[in-house]
Design a protein around this motif. Structure first.
Motif, short mmCIF file in Angstrom:
data_model
loop_
_atom_site.label_atom_id
_atom_site.label_comp_id
_atom_site.label_asym_id
_atom_site.label_seq_id
_atom_site.Cartn_x
_atom_site.Cartn_y
_atom_site.Cartn_z
N LEU A 156 39.03 54.84 40.12
CA LEU A 156 37.93 54.53 41.02
C LEU A 156 38.93 53.57 42.35
CD1 LEU A 156 36.63 51.33 38.54
CD2 LEU A 156 35.25 53.45 39.18
N SER A 157 38.26 53.44 43.48
CA SER A 157 38.62 53.11 44.86
C SER A 157 38.76 51.78 43.99
CB SER A 157 38.10 53.09 46.27
OG SER A 157 36.80 52.61 46.13
N PHE A 158 40.04 51.03 44.85
CA PHE A 158 40.07 49.40 44.81
C PHE A 158 38.66 49.11 45.03
CE2 PHE A 158 44.75 50.06 46.47
CZ PHE A 158 45.09 50.85 45.59
N ASP A 159 38.37 49.28 46.25
CA ASP A 159 36.58 48.21 46.28
C ASP A 159 35.95 48.15 45.48
OD1 ASP A 159 38.19 47.73 48.91
OD2 ASP A 159 36.69 49.30 50.05
N GLN A 160 35.97 49.20 44.27
CA GLN A 160 34.70 49.38 43.51
C GLN A 160 35.87 48.66 42.14
OE1 GLN A 160 35.39 53.66 42.58
NE2 GLN A 160 32.91 53.76 42.85
N VAL A 161 36.58 48.48 42.00
CA VAL A 161 37.60 47.83 40.93
C VAL A 161 36.76 45.61 40.44
CG1 VAL A 161 39.07 46.91 39.79
CG2 VAL A 161 39.53 48.59 40.55
N THR A 162 36.42 45.99 39.55
CA THR A 162 35.46 43.71 39.52
C THR A 162 36.41 43.69 38.66
OG1 THR A 162 34.16 44.91 37.25
CG2 THR A 162 32.82 45.45 39.27
N PRO A 163 36.25 42.02 38.01
CA PRO A 163 36.42 41.65 37.13
C PRO A 163 36.74 41.87 36.04
CG PRO A 163 35.26 39.72 38.89
CD PRO A 163 35.20 41.68 39.10
N LEU A 164 35.60 42.50 35.53
CA LEU A 164 35.68 42.53 34.02
C LEU A 164 36.56 43.78 33.74
CD1 LEU A 164 34.47 42.36 31.31
CD2 LEU A 164 32.54 43.71 32.15
N ILE A 165 36.35 44.87 35.25
CA ILE A 165 37.44 45.96 35.00
C ILE A 165 38.64 45.33 34.58
CG2 ILE A 165 38.10 48.04 36.12
CD1 ILE A 165 34.93 48.68 36.66
N GLU A 166 39.75 44.85 35.60
CA GLU A 166 40.88 44.62 35.81
C GLU A 166 41.23 43.82 34.52
OE1 GLU A 166 43.88 44.82 37.06
OE2 GLU A 166 42.34 45.62 38.16
N ALA A 167 40.62 42.96 34.24
CA ALA A 167 40.82 41.98 32.53
C ALA A 167 40.88 43.22 31.68
CB ALA A 167 39.28 40.77 32.79
N LEU A 168 40.16 44.10 31.15
CA LEU A 168 40.28 45.24 30.35
C LEU A 168 41.50 45.98 30.79
CD1 LEU A 168 36.48 46.12 30.30
CD2 LEU A 168 37.70 45.40 27.87
N ARG A 169 41.57 46.63 31.95
CA ARG A 169 43.12 46.71 32.06
C ARG A 169 44.02 45.92 31.41
NH1 ARG A 169 42.20 49.19 38.33
NH2 ARG A 169 40.12 50.85 37.37
N LEU A 170 44.14 44.40 31.97
CA LEU A 170 45.20 43.44 32.28
C LEU A 170 45.41 43.21 30.10
CD1 LEU A 170 45.93 41.51 34.78
CD2 LEU A 170 47.46 42.96 34.16
N ALA A 171 44.58 43.06 29.85
CA ALA A 171 44.15 43.06 28.22
C ALA A 171 45.34 43.04 27.32
CB ALA A 171 42.92 42.68 27.65
N PRO A 172 45.45 44.86 27.63
CA PRO A 172 46.96 45.33 27.16
C PRO A 172 48.08 44.31 26.99
CG PRO A 172 45.80 46.81 27.42
CD PRO A 172 44.91 45.95 28.43
N VAL A 173 48.40 44.57 28.42
CA VAL A 173 50.04 43.85 28.77
C VAL A 173 50.03 42.41 27.97
CG1 VAL A 173 51.77 43.62 30.64
CG2 VAL A 173 49.62 45.62 30.21
N VAL A 174 48.82 41.68 28.21
CA VAL A 174 49.18 40.36 28.17
C VAL A 174 49.05 39.32 26.67
CG1 VAL A 174 47.81 38.00 28.59
CG2 VAL A 174 48.04 39.48 30.14
N LEU A 175 47.85 40.71 25.99
CA LEU A 175 47.97 40.45 24.50
C LEU A 175 49.34 41.04 23.99
CD1 LEU A 175 46.67 38.60 22.31
CD2 LEU A 175 45.34 41.14 22.43
#
Length: 305
Positions: A57-76
């Motif tokens: 995805l281009s930066f403009d296509q990223v949504t809060p849900l998509i970024e949350a799923l990307r970050l959740a593994p690192v944070v958890l």
């Protein structure tokens, strides 16, 4: 007068060998990455189950849900590392510190990068052509601000720097975490050996020392996010090699050593020089406090003596 005998406190049981290995610095780092990979697999299944787009995805296509799923593994994975293996509170991400420390980091990151741009403008290297009034802010802020700020700081400073510092001391932690941080950027578009070295020296060392003197990941996250957002969405400069369409439509002119070339201003000697000044300031604070740690074996010898 007779003295009543006191009952001796029984010694605490010695942890098993596997547990001691898991709690060692290397064991915790390996454990974190194994946990993160496993959680990424689960997050990927959730991602596909929700029918989210699978292609790059281009930066403009990223949504809060998509970024949350990307970050959740690192944070958890980090939360599990601290709470279950290290068996302590996550003080470096304490909720009471979030707002003031984030604001402090955001202000610092924005000011330092604005000084970089101001210097380049004064030298005739940064030129503003016009103003883009239809900039898409959400996606770039999510990816380069929240995503890079949270994910990269947890891995580089929360895991690698913090844990290596416990075992090998502050200097080794600074050098190793900076080398890893710079090396990860060698795969970016338009990256060169010089750009990776510049990232390691200007950001890797600075953010490592910033964490050392504040013991707060919130400050590092805010500074990292503000640096990226100011660079791309605002000033219109490539962020670590990724082209940007910012509020200010701009271009660079001059030699690559001054402008940073296609990689962006992070590969400029101006950015390296100004960040080195900030790094030196953080180092001076650490030296004055006497907080720089020696390797663990030297600390043990001093304690025994």
């Amino acid at each position: 007068m007779s003295v009543q005998p006191t009952e001796a406190t029984p010694p605490s049981p010695t942890p098993s060998l596997p547990l001691r290995l898991l709690r060692s610095p290397l064991g915790r780092i390996v454990g974190f990455f194994i946990t993160m990979i496993a959680l990424r697999f689960i997050a990927g299944r959730v991602y596909h189950g929700l029918g989210l787009p699978r292609s790059d995805l281009s930066f403009d296509q990223v949504t809060p849900l998509i970024e949350a799923l990307r970050l959740a593994p690192v944070v958890l994975a980090y939360w599990l590392l601290v709470r279950t293996i290290e068996n302590r509170r996550v003080d470096e991400l304490a909720a009471r510190k979030a707002v003031p420390h984030l604001l402090l980091g955001i202000a610092g990151g924005a000011v330092v990068f604005s000084l970089v741009v101001g210097s380049l403008w004064a030298l005739g290297a940064y030129v503003v052509d016009s103003v883009n009034r239809d900039v898409h802010w959400l996606g770039p802020i999510l990816v380069m601000g929240v995503g890079a700020g949270v994910g990269e700081e947890i891995i580089s400073r929360g895991v690698i720097f913090r844990i290596v510092e416990e075992g090998l001391g502050t200097w080794a932690a600074l050098l190793l975490s900076a080398a890893v941080f710079g090396g990860l950027h060698i795969w970016n578009p338009n990256a060169t050996a010089w750009s990776a070295l510049a990232i390691a020296l200007e950001a890797g060392l600075l953010f490592g020392l910033l964490y050392h003197v504040t013991r707060s990941l919130w400050v590092c996250m805010g500074a990292h996010a503000a640096w990226n957002v100011a660079q791309g969405p605002f000033y219109g400069i490539p962020v670590s090699g990724f082209e940007q369409r910012g509020l200010l439509a701009s271009h660079m002119q001059g030699p690559d050593w001054l402008t940073g070339g296609a990689f962006g201003a992070e590969a400029s000697v101006v950015a390296l020089g100004l960040c080195s000044v900030a790094t030196a300031a953080c180092l001076a604070i650490a030296v004055r406090r006497g907080s720089l740690l020696a390797p663990s074996w030297r600390r043990k010898r001093v304690a025994v003596a």
